[in-house]
Design a protein around this motif. Structure first.
Motif, PDB file in Angstrom:
ATOM      1  N   PHE A  10       0.841  -1.203   0.000  1.00 41.71           N
ATOM      2  CA  PHE A  10       0.000   0.000   0.000  1.00 41.71           C
ATOM      3  C   PHE A  10       0.868   1.242   0.000  1.00 41.71           C
ATOM      4  N   SER A  11       0.461   2.251  -0.739  1.00 42.34           N
ATOM      5  CA  SER A  11       1.051   3.577  -0.571  1.00 42.34           C
ATOM      6  C   SER A  11       0.082   4.635  -1.084  1.00 42.34           C
ATOM      7  N   ALA A  12       0.402   5.892  -0.797  1.00 34.11           N
ATOM      8  CA  ALA A  12      -0.485   6.982  -1.193  1.00 34.11           C
ATOM      9  C   ALA A  12       0.312   8.261  -1.375  1.00 34.11           C
ATOM     10  N   VAL A  13      -0.295   9.178  -2.120  1.00 36.43           N
ATOM     11  CA  VAL A  13       0.296  10.507  -2.324  1.00 36.43           C
ATOM     12  C   VAL A  13      -0.815  11.523  -2.085  1.00 36.43           C
ATOM     13  N   ILE A  21       9.394  16.063  -8.672  1.00 34.30           N
ATOM     14  CA  ILE A  21      10.200  14.901  -9.063  1.00 34.30           C
ATOM     15  C   ILE A  21      10.724  14.181  -7.814  1.00 34.30           C
ATOM     16  N   GLY A  22      10.704  14.849  -6.658  1.00 43.66           N
ATOM     17  CA  GLY A  22      11.046  14.175  -5.391  1.00 43.66           C
ATOM     18  C   GLY A  22      10.005  13.111  -5.070  1.00 43.66           C
ATOM     19  N   ASN A  23       8.723  13.471  -5.186  1.00 46.69           N
ATOM     20  CA  ASN A  23       7.635  12.501  -4.979  1.00 46.69           C
ATOM     21  C   ASN A  23       7.778  11.341  -5.956  1.00 46.69           C
ATOM     22  N   GLY A  26      11.170   9.318  -5.095  1.00 46.55           N
ATOM     23  CA  GLY A  26      11.087   8.673  -3.779  1.00 46.55           C
ATOM     24  C   GLY A  26       9.975   7.638  -3.693  1.00 46.55           C
ATOM     25  N   ALA A  27       8.895   7.841  -4.430  1.00 45.36           N
ATOM     26  CA  ALA A  27       7.735   6.966  -4.237  1.00 45.36           C
ATOM     27  C   ALA A  27       7.147   6.432  -5.548  1.00 45.36           C
ATOM     28  N   ILE A  28       6.599   7.304  -6.391  1.00 49.94           N
ATOM     29  CA  ILE A  28       5.774   6.851  -7.527  1.00 49.94           C
ATOM     30  C   ILE A  28       6.539   5.921  -8.479  1.00 49.94           C
ATOM     31  N   LEU A  47      -7.922  12.829   2.349  1.00 47.36           N
ATOM     32  CA  LEU A  47      -8.219  13.060   3.771  1.00 47.36           C
ATOM     33  C   LEU A  47      -6.994  13.662   4.457  1.00 47.36           C
ATOM     34  N   HIS A  48      -5.822  13.200   4.070  1.00 42.07           N
ATOM     35  CA  HIS A  48      -4.588  13.768   4.634  1.00 42.07           C
ATOM     36  C   HIS A  48      -4.382  15.210   4.178  1.00 42.07           C
ATOM     37  N   ALA A  49      -4.756  15.466   2.910  1.00 38.60           N
ATOM     38  CA  ALA A  49      -4.475  16.790   2.341  1.00 38.60           C
ATOM     39  C   ALA A  49      -5.151  17.914   3.122  1.00 38.60           C
ATOM     40  N   ASP A 130      -3.214  14.077  14.134  1.00 41.79           N
ATOM     41  CA  ASP A 130      -3.696  12.703  13.953  1.00 41.79           C
ATOM     42  C   ASP A 130      -3.268  12.101  12.610  1.00 41.79           C
ATOM     43  N   TYR A 131      -2.643  12.903  11.792  1.00 46.76           N
ATOM     44  CA  TYR A 131      -2.205  12.497  10.444  1.00 46.76           C
ATOM     45  C   TYR A 131      -1.569  11.101  10.416  1.00 46.76           C
ATOM     46  N   PRO A 132      -0.618  10.806  11.326  1.00 45.27           N
ATOM     47  CA  PRO A 132       0.028   9.480  11.262  1.00 45.27           C
ATOM     48  C   PRO A 132      -0.897   8.325  11.638  1.00 45.27           C
ATOM     49  N   LEU A 146       4.292  -4.323   2.612  1.00 40.89           N
ATOM     50  CA  LEU A 146       5.314  -3.392   2.148  1.00 40.89           C
ATOM     51  C   LEU A 146       4.702  -2.012   1.848  1.00 40.89           C
ATOM     52  N   VAL A 147       5.458  -0.968   2.193  1.00 38.96           N
ATOM     53  CA  VAL A 147       4.985   0.395   1.974  1.00 38.96           C
ATOM     54  C   VAL A 147       6.101   1.227   1.335  1.00 38.96           C
ATOM     55  N   PRO A 148       6.034   1.443   0.006  1.00 37.95           N
ATOM     56  CA  PRO A 148       7.077   2.263  -0.624  1.00 37.95           C
ATOM     57  C   PRO A 148       6.860   3.759  -0.350  1.00 37.95           C
ATOM     58  N   VAL A 149       7.843   4.379   0.267  1.00 39.41           N
ATOM     59  CA  VAL A 149       7.773   5.816   0.609  1.00 39.41           C
ATOM     60  C   VAL A 149       9.174   6.414   0.561  1.00 39.41           C
ATOM     61  N   GLY A 150       9.234   7.740   0.597  1.00 44.57           N
ATOM     62  CA  GLY A 150      10.503   8.440   0.735  1.00 44.57           C
ATOM     63  C   GLY A 150      10.945   8.445   2.196  1.00 44.57           C
ATOM     64  N   ALA A 151      12.190   8.852   2.425  1.00 45.32           N
ATOM     65  CA  ALA A 151      12.770   8.787   3.771  1.00 45.32           C
ATOM     66  C   ALA A 151      12.003   9.625   4.795  1.00 45.32           C
ATOM     67  N   ARG A 189      15.587  10.788  -0.661  1.00 42.61           N
ATOM     68  CA  ARG A 189      15.453  12.149  -0.177  1.00 42.61           C
ATOM     69  C   ARG A 189      16.076  13.087  -1.211  1.00 42.61           C
ATOM     70  N   ILE A 190      15.267  13.465  -2.187  1.00 45.87           N
ATOM     71  CA  ILE A 190      15.736  14.413  -3.195  1.00 45.87           C
ATOM     72  C   ILE A 190      15.723  15.804  -2.552  1.00 45.87           C
ATOM     73  N   MET A 191      16.814  16.515  -2.724  1.00 52.07           N
ATOM     74  CA  MET A 191      16.961  17.775  -2.009  1.00 52.07           C
ATOM     75  C   MET A 191      16.556  18.971  -2.882  1.00 52.07           C
TER      76      MET A 191
HETATM   77  P1  TYM Z   1       3.215  13.179   0.150  1.00 50.90           P
HETATM   78  O1  TYM Z   1       2.208  13.466  -0.883  1.00 50.90           O
HETATM   79  O2  TYM Z   1       3.713  14.306   0.990  1.00 50.90           O
HETATM   80  O3  TYM Z   1       4.487  12.490  -0.508  1.00 50.90           O
HETATM   81  C1  TYM Z   1       4.325  11.399  -1.389  1.00 50.90           C
HETATM   82  C2  TYM Z   1       5.569  10.542  -1.388  1.00 50.90           C
HETATM   83  O4  TYM Z   1       6.695  11.282  -1.852  1.00 50.90           O
HETATM   84  C3  TYM Z   1       7.791  11.096  -0.960  1.00 50.90           C
HETATM   85  N1  TYM Z   1       8.628  12.307  -1.015  1.00 50.90           N
HETATM   86  C4  TYM Z   1       9.923  12.322  -1.344  1.00 50.90           C
HETATM   87  N2  TYM Z   1      10.775  11.331  -1.677  1.00 50.90           N
HETATM   88  C5  TYM Z   1      12.052  11.691  -1.981  1.00 50.90           C
HETATM   89  N3  TYM Z   1      12.505  12.969  -1.954  1.00 50.90           N
HETATM   90  C6  TYM Z   1      11.694  13.993  -1.620  1.00 50.90           C
HETATM   91  N4  TYM Z   1      12.130  15.244  -1.609  1.00 50.90           N
HETATM   92  C7  TYM Z   1      10.328  13.682  -1.294  1.00 50.90           C
HETATM   93  N5  TYM Z   1       9.244  14.434  -0.938  1.00 50.90           N
HETATM   94  C8  TYM Z   1       8.214  13.587  -0.763  1.00 50.90           C
HETATM   95  C9  TYM Z   1       7.142  10.880   0.399  1.00 50.90           C
HETATM   96  O5  TYM Z   1       8.010  10.228   1.286  1.00 50.90           O
HETATM   97  C10 TYM Z   1       5.947  10.032   0.030  1.00 50.90           C
HETATM   98  O6  TYM Z   1       6.311   8.672  -0.067  1.00 50.90           O
HETATM   99  N6  TYM Z   1       1.924  10.802   4.192  1.00 50.90           N
HETATM  100  C11 TYM Z   1       2.209  10.456   2.814  1.00 50.90           C
HETATM  101  C12 TYM Z   1       0.957  10.059   2.044  1.00 50.90           C
HETATM  102  C13 TYM Z   1       0.277   8.874   2.651  1.00 50.90           C
HETATM  103  C14 TYM Z   1       0.795   7.557   2.736  1.00 50.90           C
HETATM  104  C15 TYM Z   1      -0.213   6.774   3.374  1.00 50.90           C
HETATM  105  C16 TYM Z   1       1.997   6.965   2.333  1.00 50.90           C
HETATM  106  C17 TYM Z   1      -0.967   8.848   3.189  1.00 50.90           C
HETATM  107  N7  TYM Z   1      -1.259   7.587   3.645  1.00 50.90           N
HETATM  108  C18 TYM Z   1      -0.002   5.422   3.615  1.00 50.90           C
HETATM  109  C19 TYM Z   1       2.174   5.609   2.578  1.00 50.90           C
HETATM  110  C20 TYM Z   1       1.189   4.850   3.219  1.00 50.90           C
HETATM  111  C21 TYM Z   1       2.971  11.594   2.175  1.00 50.90           C
HETATM  112  O7  TYM Z   1       3.955  12.037   2.668  1.00 50.90           O
HETATM  113  O8  TYM Z   1       2.531  12.078   1.026  1.00 50.90           O
END
Ligand code: TYM
Length: 335
Positions: A10-13, A21-23, A26-28, A47-49, A130-132, A146-151, A189-191
């Motif tokens: 599972f993952s979400a944006v 391009i960081g998103n 790091g994730a997509i 809902l998070h937004a 409550d976001y987390p 498994l949960v693919p996400v950025g750092a 972690r794209i800077m």
């Molecule tokens: P969001 O939309 O802020 O970020 C989406 C994904 O992009 C990654 N990311 C990065 N990766 C590398 N370098 C960067 N500069 C950078 N900026 C953002 C984030 O780590 C994320 O993976 N809370 C989540 C959304 C969410 C979620 C979930 C993720 C909601 N529910 C459940 C996983 C599982 C978020 O940060 O979204």
């Protein structure tokens, strides 16, 4: 839509403005590569937004555009479940239950809560804190392994694991305890292009600090040319070269080349040549994605259909977990 036997992912944006391009790196990008190996479930986290103020019309538009972007990047709706978080009420329902085992102390210690509270001092709301827990509900409802996400999401993932273990200990085994899938090296972690000591973020006040997935070719090349680099002129991946190393991470992500190949390619060439090549590589890679996204955005009927089918498929899995949770905590379910 999902096959039995494969592990769930599972993952979400969030649809909270431009996707950078960081998103993507790091994730997509990983959402796409992992879709054959896992049963993948991807959400647009609306809902998070709303934990930070959103313009309602923009939120609606961004939701549709993010769904189109997922598909344009290569996520196949025939292989994965793609849905909008608010279309599946189980996310809010599980959040309520998990709130009763989450402590204010651990939530107020979260780095992202502290950063966002400082940034949005006029709107430090309960949802932000409550976001987390909502994020834990997203993951645990689908028994994701498994949960693919950025750092930057590592801490939230650890809280998810803590809540899963806490619930399992109190009520007996209910949730799969998930692992994070965080890209190796600098891709996690794209800077910022303007300040390589800070994360690239769509909410940065300086638009030259980030490249969005919809920036045009000239804008991308201009931003890369302006990117802050380090002293010296050698294209080398090193800790004391955060600006150049960040550009190398971007270049390798979009070209598929390794760090060593990149260093060899630009040996003896200066930063100017390298920055131009990074800009061109990003622009070349994004052009077909942008064209496909534009085409999909015109086909609202198709996107609505993907979302509808996705929400139905997601609901089926989520309700199963939720009813197990309700039984465990003692809610009468008409047995
Ligand atoms: P969001 O939309 O802020 O970020 C989406 C994904 O992009 C990654 N990311 C990065 N990766 C590398 N370098 C960067 N500069 C950078 N900026 C953002 C984030 O780590 C994320 O993976 N809370 C989540 C959304 C969410 C979620 C979930 C993720 C909601 N529910 C459940 C996983 C599982 C978020 O940060 O979204």
């Amino acid at each position: 839509m999902t096959e039995e036997g494969k592990k769930k992912l599972f993952s979400a944006v969030q649809p909270s403005g431009a996707v950078t391009i960081g998103n993507y790196i790091g994730a997509i990008k990983n959402f796409v590569t992992l879709q054959d190996e896992y049963d993948c479930i991807y959400a647009v986290a609306d809902l998070h937004a709303i934990t930070v103020r959103q313009d309602p019309a923009a939120l609606r538009r961004n939701t549709l555009e993010l769904m189109a972007l997922f598909i344009a990047c290569g996520i196949d709706p025939n292989k994965c479940i793609l849905f909008v978080q608010s279309h599946v009420p189980a996310h809010c329902e599980l959040t309520w239950v998990l709130n009763t085992i989450a402590y204010p102390g651990e939530l107020s210690r979260m780095t992202q809560f502290k950063d966002k509270s400082a940034k949005h001092a006029e709107n430090v709301n309960m949802g932000l804190m409550d976001y987390p827990v909502l994020m834990a509900s997203d993951i645990l409802l689908y028994q994701a392994a498994l949960v693919p996400v950025g750092a930057d999401q590592k801490q939230h993932l650890e809280l998810t694991r803590d809540l899963a273990i806490r619930f399992n200990n109190r009520y007996s085994g209910t949730f799969t305890v998930p692992e994070g899938y965080i890209p190796k090296g600098n891709g996690a972690r794209i800077m910022s292009l303007a300040d390589p000591s800070r994360k690239m973020s769509k909410s940065d006040d300086n638009p030259n600090a980030f490249i969005t997935m919809s920036d045009d070719r000239d804008t991308i090349i201009r931003k890369c040319k302006r990117a802050v680099t380090d002293s010296g002129n050698e294209v080398r991946f090193a800790e004391d070269k955060p600006g150049v190393s960040n550009l190398i991470a971007i270049y390798t992500a979009f070209t598929g080349k390794t760090i060593e190949e990149t260093e060899r390619e630009f040996a003896g060439k200066g930063y100017g040549d390298f920055k131009l090549a990074v800009g061109e590589a990003v622009a070349d890679a994004l052009a077909p994605v942008q064209a496909e996204k534009a085409r999909l955005c015109k086909d609202k009927g198709y996107l609505n259909q993907v979302m509808k089918e996705g929400a139905e498929a997601a609901s089926r899995i989520a309700r199963k977990t939720l009813s197990k949770v309700y039984r465990k905590v003692g809610f009468y379910q008409g047995e």
